[in-house]
Design a protein around this motif. Sequence first.
Motif, PDB file in Angstrom:
ATOM      1  N   UNK A  60       0.833  -1.203   0.000  1.00 55.89           N
ATOM      2  CA  UNK A  60       0.000   0.000   0.000  1.00 55.89           C
ATOM      3  C   UNK A  60       0.873   1.261   0.000  1.00 55.89           C
ATOM      4  N   UNK A  61       1.880   1.288   0.846  1.00 59.55           N
ATOM      5  CA  UNK A  61       2.784   2.452   0.901  1.00 59.55           C
ATOM      6  C   UNK A  61       3.453   2.660  -0.454  1.00 59.55           C
ATOM      7  N   UNK A  62       3.887   1.583  -1.088  1.00 58.58           N
ATOM      8  CA  UNK A  62       4.513   1.698  -2.402  1.00 58.58           C
ATOM      9  C   UNK A  62       3.528   2.201  -3.452  1.00 58.58           C
ATOM     10  N   UNK A  63       2.286   1.818  -3.356  1.00 56.30           N
ATOM     11  CA  UNK A  63       1.272   2.347  -4.278  1.00 56.30           C
ATOM     12  C   UNK A  63       1.134   3.855  -4.114  1.00 56.30           C
ATOM     13  N   UNK A  64       1.152   4.322  -2.876  1.00 54.14           N
ATOM     14  CA  UNK A  64       1.078   5.770  -2.630  1.00 54.14           C
ATOM     15  C   UNK A  64       2.313   6.479  -3.172  1.00 54.14           C
ATOM     16  N   UNK A  65       3.475   5.874  -2.983  1.00 56.29           N
ATOM     17  CA  UNK A  65       4.704   6.485  -3.479  1.00 56.29           C
ATOM     18  C   UNK A  65       4.682   6.612  -5.000  1.00 56.29           C
ATOM     19  N   UNK A  66       4.164   5.597  -5.672  1.00 53.79           N
ATOM     20  CA  UNK A  66       4.069   5.639  -7.134  1.00 53.79           C
ATOM     21  C   UNK A  66       3.159   6.789  -7.571  1.00 53.79           C
ATOM     22  N   UNK A  67       2.023   6.963  -6.885  1.00 52.89           N
ATOM     23  CA  UNK A  67       1.108   8.057  -7.260  1.00 52.89           C
ATOM     24  C   UNK A  67       1.748   9.421  -7.045  1.00 52.89           C
ATOM     25  N   UNK A  68       2.744   9.495  -6.165  1.00 54.40           N
ATOM     26  CA  UNK A  68       3.454  10.747  -5.902  1.00 54.40           C
ATOM     27  C   UNK A  68       4.719  10.879  -6.752  1.00 54.40           C
ATOM     28  N   UNK A  69       4.963   9.901  -7.619  1.00 57.53           N
ATOM     29  CA  UNK A  69       6.142   9.934  -8.472  1.00 57.53           C
ATOM     30  C   UNK A  69       7.436   9.658  -7.712  1.00 57.53           C
ATOM     31  N   UNK A  70       7.347   8.963  -6.602  1.00 54.05           N
ATOM     32  CA  UNK A  70       8.531   8.655  -5.795  1.00 54.05           C
ATOM     33  C   UNK A  70       8.936   7.198  -5.976  1.00 54.05           C
ATOM     34  N   UNK A  71      10.166   6.906  -5.587  1.00 53.44           N
ATOM     35  CA  UNK A  71      10.711   5.555  -5.697  1.00 53.44           C
ATOM     36  C   UNK A  71      10.080   4.633  -4.642  1.00 53.44           C
ATOM     37  N   UNK A  72       9.778   3.399  -5.040  1.00 53.63           N
ATOM     38  CA  UNK A  72       9.217   2.419  -4.116  1.00 53.63           C
ATOM     39  C   UNK A  72      10.276   1.949  -3.125  1.00 53.63           C
ATOM     40  N   UNK A  73       9.808   1.477  -1.974  1.00 50.19           N
ATOM     41  CA  UNK A  73      10.690   0.972  -0.927  1.00 50.19           C
ATOM     42  C   UNK A  73      10.816  -0.545  -1.029  1.00 50.19           C
ATOM     43  N   UNK A  74      12.020  -1.046  -0.812  1.00 47.95           N
ATOM     44  CA  UNK A  74      12.202  -2.497  -0.701  1.00 47.95           C
ATOM     45  C   UNK A  74      11.844  -2.883   0.733  1.00 47.95           C
ATOM     46  N   UNK A  75      11.685  -4.168   0.977  1.00 53.51           N
ATOM     47  CA  UNK A  75      11.418  -4.636   2.342  1.00 53.51           C
ATOM     48  C   UNK A  75      12.549  -4.228   3.279  1.00 53.51           C
ATOM     49  N   UNK A  76      13.774  -4.344   2.798  1.00 52.78           N
ATOM     50  CA  UNK A  76      14.929  -4.006   3.635  1.00 52.78           C
ATOM     51  C   UNK A  76      14.935  -2.529   4.006  1.00 52.78           C
TER      52      UNK A  76
END
Length: 119
Positions: A60-76
Amino acid sequence: GVVYNYSEAGVCRDEHGWEQSVSLINQWHHYLEQFSSTDMWDPQRYEEHKHNCYTYALTFINCLLVTQGKRQLTKTVFTEKFVLPRTRRASRYITLYQEISHKSFNIVDSSHREDNSYV
């Protein structure tokens, strides 16, 4: 507010359990509702080590980051930057709370006292 979590029962919405949740800015609640209703979070897909509440939150957090044009987070990265610091802070708080409770200390907010003189 409403708390969302994902388990063998699927996506659950509760009115309690906030102490183990991620707090969201109000404008993102509709994204969470849409995200939670996808087939991706079907109870039959739940798998304790690979498809769980942690991956639900991170996806979910990565989906939000994509909508903001930001890089997704890895699990690490997510674990190192967000989970571990908050876990350490919670651990310190719990330890302090237990010590204060065990030793019968009492903390008084002096700003609520009529005068600030000490007895």
